[in-house]
Design a protein around this motif. Structure first.
Motif, PDB file in Angstrom:
ATOM      1  N   ASN A  95       0.832  -1.203   0.000  1.00  0.00           N
ATOM      2  CA  ASN A  95       0.000   0.000   0.000  1.00  0.00           C
ATOM      3  C   ASN A  95       0.869   1.256   0.000  1.00  0.00           C
ATOM      4  N   VAL A  98       2.089   1.962  -3.433  1.00  0.00           N
ATOM      5  CA  VAL A  98       1.027   2.538  -4.255  1.00  0.00           C
ATOM      6  C   VAL A  98       0.873   4.025  -3.940  1.00  0.00           C
ATOM      7  N   TRP A  99       0.973   4.389  -2.663  1.00  0.00           N
ATOM      8  CA  TRP A  99       0.938   5.808  -2.300  1.00  0.00           C
ATOM      9  C   TRP A  99       2.034   6.582  -3.027  1.00  0.00           C
ATOM     10  N   ILE A 102       0.920   7.340  -6.504  1.00  0.00           N
ATOM     11  CA  ILE A 102      -0.129   8.368  -6.544  1.00  0.00           C
ATOM     12  C   ILE A 102       0.449   9.747  -6.258  1.00  0.00           C
ATOM     13  N   ILE A 168       0.545   0.590 -12.173  1.00  0.00           N
ATOM     14  CA  ILE A 168      -0.531   1.331 -11.531  1.00  0.00           C
ATOM     15  C   ILE A 168      -0.794   2.582 -12.359  1.00  0.00           C
ATOM     16  N   PRO A 170      -2.984   5.773 -12.024  1.00  0.00           N
ATOM     17  CA  PRO A 170      -3.932   6.592 -11.253  1.00  0.00           C
ATOM     18  C   PRO A 170      -4.982   7.261 -12.122  1.00  0.00           C
ATOM     19  N   ASN A 173      -8.197   5.347 -12.468  1.00  0.00           N
ATOM     20  CA  ASN A 173      -8.932   4.985 -11.264  1.00  0.00           C
ATOM     21  C   ASN A 173     -10.363   5.534 -11.311  1.00  0.00           C
ATOM     22  N   LEU A 213      -8.125   9.048  -3.783  1.00  0.00           N
ATOM     23  CA  LEU A 213      -7.441   7.887  -4.351  1.00  0.00           C
ATOM     24  C   LEU A 213      -6.783   7.039  -3.258  1.00  0.00           C
ATOM     25  N   THR A 217      -7.622   3.129  -2.565  1.00  0.00           N
ATOM     26  CA  THR A 217      -6.641   2.039  -2.562  1.00  0.00           C
ATOM     27  C   THR A 217      -6.661   1.300  -1.230  1.00  0.00           C
ATOM     28  N   ASP A 218      -6.926   2.015  -0.130  1.00  0.00           N
ATOM     29  CA  ASP A 218      -6.986   1.346   1.167  1.00  0.00           C
ATOM     30  C   ASP A 218      -8.150   0.359   1.217  1.00  0.00           C
ATOM     31  N   VAL A 220      -9.246  -1.344  -1.280  1.00  0.00           N
ATOM     32  CA  VAL A 220      -8.794  -2.516  -2.039  1.00  0.00           C
ATOM     33  C   VAL A 220      -7.885  -3.386  -1.191  1.00  0.00           C
TER      34      VAL A 220
END
Length: 325
Positions: A95, A98-99, A102, A168, A170, A173, A213, A217-218, A220
């Motif tokens: 996670n 992924v941050w 983003i 990924i 963004p 999304n 966003l 994602t959290d 998910v």
């Protein structure tokens, strides 16, 4: 292998009174407020040293609460807490990466990143509480969900472990498309503000889009991590507290690990093994076979240790080959 008795569902015997819940929530709220208004009152760029100290402090608090659980609720509850804490902490590393994608995609100024991550974590706490209470209630009412959750975790473990890299995007999304459809977005940042009024009209800033966003994602990642911890304990308090202390330190962990994704090359394989293991554990519990929690904690710790060591060795080997080349 040491097995718990078939009738012993981990965490089912843990009882926490409403006033104890209130004290715990108050303690977490105090930590969150202190982090925002005392230690990070002014928006500034987080240095690696500050992030490392903050990460260590959150880990000490999380582990300290586990020791408190040992004194308060007993060794079994504490072991379930520590196992849930380690699972959530390890699964949250993805996670964090992924941050990084983003925040990089929207070019969020480093001085503003801590503030948007803070509110992202705050929202995550609320969403996790909803998922946890719903999940425990469903498992208590419909035991067949053990098969569903277990099979889902095994499949997710295979998917995570066999995919080395996942791109990924963004801009694709659905949450981003929804925000732009509902509310106009400014082209520039306005400090740490999430909305601004221009010409009498309310606009969202890129900070608000990033926050949405992060929350998306959290959700998910929670779909994977919450069932994984429910395989360890059915106590709503143990599952929520281990989740809370694991994710509270993710902001500082982000500033430590943001540039380390290329070094943890085998992380996906380790996380895949962990997810598959807890999935199998949940499936076995359907047939009345409960793997003792200390064994689960030891297994997960060994997998994480091997994953990190193998990743660091592979990264060092690649660096040496690049220099030789």
């Amino acid at each position: 292998m040491l097995l718990a008795s078939a009738s012993n569902v981990p965490g089912a015997d843990i009882v926490v009174a409403p006033w104890e819940w209130a004290l715990f929530v108050g303690f977490v709220a105090l930590l969150v407020l202190a982090d925002l208004f005392l230690f990070h009152r002014e928006a500034h760029e987080i240095s690696l040293k500050e992030a490392a100290v903050s990460t260590a402090a959150w880990v000490v608090i999380g582990l300290g609460f586990g020791l408190f659980c040992w004194w308060w609720l007993g060794g079994s509850a504490a072991t379930q807490y520590f196992t849930g804490y380690v699972i959530e902490k390890s699964l949250s590393v993805d996670n964090v990466f992924v941050w990084a994608v983003i925040l990089g995609y929207f070019a969020v100024p480093r001085a503003n990143q801590h503030r948007v991550l803070f509110w992202g974590i705050f929202g995550a706490l609320v969403l996790r509480a909803i998922f946890i209470f719903t999940g425990v209630a469903l498992l208590q009412r419909f035991e067949v969900l053990l098969l569903v959750f277990g099979a889902f975790l095994v499949f997710t473990g295979w998917r995570v472990g066999t995919h080395d890299e996942t791109e990924i995007h963004p801009e694709r999304n659905p949450a981003l498309k929804l925000v732009r459809r509902v509310m106009p977005v400014t082209a520039e940042f306005h400090g740490t503000r999430f909305t601004v009024v221009q010409a009498g009209k309310r606009y969202a800033t890129p900070m608000f889009v990033v926050l949405v966003l992060i929350e998306a994602t959290d959700v998910v990642f929670a779909v994977d991590s919450i069932p994984a911890i429910l395989a360890i304990s059915r106590s709503q308090f143990i599952v929520f507290s281990s989740n809370a202390f694991a994710i509270l330190g993710l902001r500082s962990l982000y500033f430590v690990l943001a540039g380390a994704q290329d070094k943890l090359v085998h992380l996906n394989k380790g996380l895949g093994v962990i997810l598959a293991y807890v999935g199998v554990k949940m499936l076995l519990s359907w047939w009345g076979v409960h793997i003792a929690t200390p064994i689960s904690l030891a297994f997960i710790a060994v997998v994480l240790g091997v994953t990190v060591l193998a990743s660091l060795r592979a990264a060092a080997r690649a660096s040496h080959e690049a220099v030789d080349g």
